[in-house]
Design an enzyme around this catalytic site. Structure first.
Site, mmCIF file in Angstrom:
data_model
loop_
_atom_site.group_PDB
_atom_site.id
_atom_site.type_symbol
_atom_site.label_atom_id
_atom_site.label_comp_id
_atom_site.label_asym_id
_atom_site.label_seq_id
_atom_site.Cartn_x
_atom_site.Cartn_y
_atom_site.Cartn_z
ATOM 1 N N SER A 40 0.803 -1.218 0.000
ATOM 2 C CA SER A 40 0.000 0.000 0.000
ATOM 3 C C SER A 40 0.838 1.271 0.000
ATOM 4 O O SER A 40 0.368 2.324 -0.431
ATOM 5 C CB SER A 40 -0.934 0.013 1.212
ATOM 6 O OG SER A 40 -0.214 -0.163 2.415
ATOM 7 N N HIS A 306 -0.393 6.164 6.288
ATOM 8 C CA HIS A 306 0.103 5.992 4.925
ATOM 9 C C HIS A 306 0.508 7.349 4.345
ATOM 10 O O HIS A 306 -0.010 8.384 4.751
ATOM 11 C CB HIS A 306 -0.973 5.384 4.020
ATOM 12 C CG HIS A 306 -1.156 3.909 4.206
ATOM 13 N ND1 HIS A 306 -1.876 3.386 5.251
ATOM 14 C CD2 HIS A 306 -0.705 2.856 3.477
ATOM 15 C CE1 HIS A 306 -1.866 2.059 5.161
ATOM 16 N NE2 HIS A 306 -1.164 1.721 4.092
#
Length: 326
Positions: A40, A306
């Site tokens: 990711s 993230h």
């Protein structure tokens, strides 16, 4: 990152952690065949890293986004590269090399986010997308094999009933080896083994490719007390209830050792290590100029620690420089 093997909520958190074939390729009109692989952190995944992009209008659940660094490179470099982006949210090292992956898309029940496309069909191991003629292969993976999302989740869970300034229950949990929980050293040893095998496989598939092994960015500040603590909006934009000593532990004993493991394997296999950590220091989850979002982003949307679009743009800069295109 990927769903983990322990507490049930971890599955949710994990979803939402050679030489260039022609040395003069960057100086000529030749198109560079580039394959981008990873988890990711390469795919983008979160809304703060742009809208989802699909191949032929079909979603495969890997959640690649327009602001992710492979797609930024595709846009920036245009006809100079022929980019194949097979990065996939939740990927492990094994799923890059040999195992099919069942992507989760944006299915995040814990956040009351449900993906209408879930469940998705399995996707092939990413290495199968590398042609023998590839010039560049970039890979950023290992966080899910290490279990980084599991570590963060357990830290905030244990930290919710601890003293935020002095207690370190998470560090104790992951260094004691009690209850059969793999220690950080054991996890890093396994990551090192698998990572080395992965690099060897990439080199065997594309022997003339320049392989770029990316580390992970500076997620946690050197002074964790700058992070907001708690389950309020400010805390969720950081690490919620992870204590400050545990954040220090995650930074020094987990993330920095993890990057050192990747760098060591890159050196052993004579591939290029791309240091993503140093150039992102000062832009961590708790910074006012953050390139990494916290559990939630600044708009209150899910982010699960993230990189945002600004972080991906900086990584794209580093990759351009690594292949002589910057």
């Amino acid at each position: 990152m990927r769903r983990a093997r322990v507490p049930a909520l971890v599955a949710v958190v994990c979803t939402a952690l050679g030489a260039l074939a022609a040395p003069a390729a960057a100086e000529s009109a030749d198109v560079i065949q580039w394959v981008a692989m990873g988890d990711s952190y390469a795919a983008g995944v979160i809304p703060a890293a742009g809208v989802e992009v699909t191949g032929g209008g079909q979603r495969d659940g890997c959640a690649r986004t327009a602001g992710s660094y492979p797609e930024v490179l595709r846009t920036r470099l245009g006809d100079a590269i022929d980019l194949t982006n097979v990065s996939c949210g939740g990927a492990t090292i094994a799923e890059v090399v040999s195992d099919p992956q069942s992507p989760n898309g944006y299915n995040l029940p814990f956040f009351e986010v449900y993906d209408p496309g879930y469940p998705f069909s399995p996707v092939d191991p990413q290495v199968s997308a590398i042609p023998e003629s590839a010039n560049v292969v970039s890979v950023q993976v290992g966080g899910n094999t290490l279990g980084f999302a599991e570590l963060i989740y357990v830290c905030l869970q244990l930290g919710s009933s601890a003293d935020k300034d002095t207690d370190h229950p998470c560090a104790d949990y992951f260094t004691s080896g009690g209850d059969g929980v793999p220690t950080i050293t054991e996890r890093l040893t396994e990551v090192s083994r698998q990572y080395g095998e992965m690099l060897g496989t990439i080199q065997a598939v594309a022997p003339n490719a320049k392989v770029l092994a990316l580390g992970y960015p500076a997620i946690i500040p050197e002074d964790p007390s700058t992070c907001a603590y708690g389950f309020d909006a400010a805390g969720l934009r950081n690490f919620a209830t992870a204590t400050y000593p545990d954040l220090d532990f995650l930074r020094t004993e987990v993330l920095e050792r993890f990057n050192a493991t990747i760098a060591q394997q890159a050196a052993t296999h004579n591939v290029t290590y791309v240091d993503v950590y140093t150039p992102t220091v000062g832009h961590d989850v708790c910074s006012s100029d953050k390139w990494i979002e916290g559990l939630a982003d600044r708009s209150g949307g899910w982010a699960l620690v993230h990189p945002n679009a600004a972080g991906h743009a900086r990584i794209a800069d580093l990759l351009e420089a690594a292949v002589g295109l910057g």
